[in-house]
Design an enzyme around this catalytic site. Structure first.
Site, mmCIF file in Angstrom:
data_model
loop_
_atom_site.group_PDB
_atom_site.id
_atom_site.type_symbol
_atom_site.label_atom_id
_atom_site.label_comp_id
_atom_site.label_asym_id
_atom_site.label_seq_id
_atom_site.Cartn_x
_atom_site.Cartn_y
_atom_site.Cartn_z
ATOM 1 N N HIS A 141 -1.222 6.688 1.900
ATOM 2 C CA HIS A 141 -1.136 5.735 3.006
ATOM 3 C C HIS A 141 -0.973 6.528 4.293
ATOM 4 O O HIS A 141 -0.128 7.428 4.369
ATOM 5 C CB HIS A 141 0.042 4.781 2.825
ATOM 6 C CG HIS A 141 0.041 3.645 3.800
ATOM 7 N ND1 HIS A 141 -0.761 2.537 3.638
ATOM 8 C CD2 HIS A 141 0.719 3.445 4.956
ATOM 9 C CE1 HIS A 141 -0.561 1.705 4.635
ATOM 10 N NE2 HIS A 141 0.324 2.234 5.452
ATOM 11 N N CYS B 76 0.807 -1.229 0.000
ATOM 12 C CA CYS B 76 0.000 0.000 0.000
ATOM 13 C C CYS B 76 0.836 1.274 0.000
ATOM 14 O O CYS B 76 0.677 2.141 -0.861
ATOM 15 C CB CYS B 76 -0.937 0.003 1.200
ATOM 16 S SG CYS B 76 -2.068 -1.399 1.292
#
Length: 501
Positions: free
Chosen positions: A111, A57
């Protein structure tokens, strides 16, 4: 040839769905129930060969939002902020904000935490980013346990929303916040165009979603991959031992041997059912956003992009989650709706690096220059504008010969400590460099020098070569076939060229 038009101040709705492989009916997945995304795709450009640059991610989102490869960002984990560790590079929303757009982040876009310095503020957004209040309950013991009772911190987690903390779920909060933002911009008659980024958390684990979405995926109809164990000839460096799943109460209770043990079929079906149920849940929320645009009369003035940060394995090769260079982990949906354009299926190889220059072109902003020296230019791209493909200004054969990805490991063999799936950057000793061409996927696992941040090509720990004409699921490694050595040598050269600067 059709020229690429100037769109002026087109609004942008950028939707990024966490851990979403192309588990969509419009991508040919008949296990999917995604009527809203499928409806959007009917009038959009559907890029069927789109790839992430790293199947994790944090690095993937930083890469796509700055349009720089993880190599140029020198970021392979979630523990460093690019503006401090690599350079003060301009982000996608920052560029739109600096060009007169009102920019808003809702949910998981960057993120969270250190790797974005908490949403890259104050650079990227016109307002304080919105994060759901109930996201703090992400890992609370609110799920059924292995016996179907509970509570537990399990991965399989269909729930009754009214029984959840706050009587809601994070993505439900996010979609309401997004609709409220659209109301405020349109009904407030603002002259500023908007760049609205909405990040949905599901289908990221835990697979916590409203239980009613299971009805679209009855367990008796769930089909498992044919290859559900480690394929023969797979280098040990390539193996993703799905440590994040093993830590969950339900999977931990199965006592599966580490690292090669196989998920039992009954639990594999439950996991796949919950993954697809989570996708159907998010599809419904995306439908609500599209309905809001329609109600406000803004669909014809808003470009819409639906994509993901990377894919997710549901038992292919015996693996789960992401953390690899396989197609199933790196391939993502990429659906682009442009006002006034009919759309269609696009087979060209594209990368998530292409998002930034594409949206800038689409909005009529100044073109993003190509990175000539990725470490010093404040504004540049390692990608390409897809408007060149859409507008037919670049022939297919001249577009891109391969899409590139990479994944780090702390060693040659899978380990719990350091974590093979998510190694801290300082622990990286091996890097898998991968290219996906129109026919093949080729990956080479080599020594990585953490001091110089460059590969040691002379010290290889194995390779992978898959031919998608005969093996679309990447189960048959052809790397050591003598008659294919010229192809291996050629693809090795492409890897070295890509990561030589």
């Amino acid at each position: 040839m059709k020229s690429v038009p100037s769109f002026g101040k087109t609004n942008v709705l950028f939707i990024i769905v966490d851990d979403l492989r192309p588990a969509l009916n419009c991508y040919g997945d008949d296990s999917a129930y995604t009527p809203n995304i499928d409806s959007l795709a009917q009038h959009s450009f559907v890029f069927v060969n789109a790839y992430a640059q790293q199947a994790l991610c944090g690095p993937s989102r930083t890469s796509l939002l700055t349009s720089r490869s993880p190599h140029h960002l020198r970021q392979y984990d979630v523990h460093r902020y690019w503006r401090l560790s690599a350079g003060n590079f301009t982000s996608l929303p920052q560029y739109f904000r600096e060009n007169g757009y009102n920019t808003m982040s809702i949910g998981k876009v960057f993120h969270p935490g250190k790797c974005s310095n908490f949403d890259d503020q104050p650079y990227s957004w016109s307002h304080e980013p919105f994060h759901p209040m109930t996201e703090k309950y992400k890992n609370y013991p609110v799920c059924p346990d292995i016996n179907g009772s509970g509570p537990s911190k399990s991965i399989v987690c269909p729930v009754l929303v009214d029984d959840q903390p706050g009587e809601t779920l994070p993505d439900l909060e996010s979609v309401e916040a997004a609709k409220n933002y659209l109301d405020s911009r349109i009904q407030g008659r603002s002259d500023e165009p908007f760049f609205l980024a909405v990040g949905f958390h599901k289908p990221h684990i835990p697979l916590k979603f409203p239980i009613e979405y299971l009805k679209y995926h009855p367990l008796e109809k769930v089909r498992l991959p044919s290859m559900r164990s480690r394929p023969p000839g797979l280098p040990s460096s390539a193996w993703n031992p799905w440590i994040d799943l093993r830590k969950r109460d339900d999977i931990h209770a199965l006592n599966i041997s580490f690292p090669w043990g196989q998920m039992p079929d009954d639990w594999a079906k439950k996991l796949k059912q919950s993954y697809y149920g989570s996708v159907s849940y998010v599809d419904h929320l995306i439908g609500q956003l599209l309905q809001k645009l329609d109600a406000l009369g803004q669909r014809n003035n808003t470009a819409i992009l639906v994509t993901s940060d990377h894919g997710w394995s549901v038992g292919e090769h015996g693996e789960w989650s992401k953390y690899s260079n396989f197609d199933i982990s790196t391939r993502v949906p990429f659906i682009l709706s442009i006002p006034g354009w009919r759309g269609g299926q696009v087979t060209n190889l594209v990368e998530l690096l292409d998002i930034f220059p594409t949206l800038a072109d689409l909005a009529g902003l100044k073109r993003i220059p190509k990175c000539e020296n990725g470490y010093s230019q404040i504004l540049c791209t390692d990608g390409r504008s897809l408007m060149d493909v859409i507008g037919n200004t670049m022939e297919k054969e001249l577009w891109r010969e391969g899409a590139y990805s990479q994944y780090p490991r702390p060693g040659v063999y899978p380990s719990l400590v350091p974590d093979s799936d998510q190694p801290h950057q300082n622990d990286i000793k091996v890097m898998g460099y991968s290219i996906r061409t129109s026919r093949h996927r080729f990956t080479e696992w080599v020594q990585f020098n953490i001091e110089t941040m460059v590969p040691v090509w002379s010290n290889s720990f194995g390779g992978e070569l898959y031919d998608h004409v005969i093996d679309p699921n990447e189960n048959l490694n052809l790397y050591d076939r003598p008659h294919l050595n010229p192809l291996v040598v050629s693809l090795k050269e492409k890897l070295r060229e890509r990561w030589s600067h």
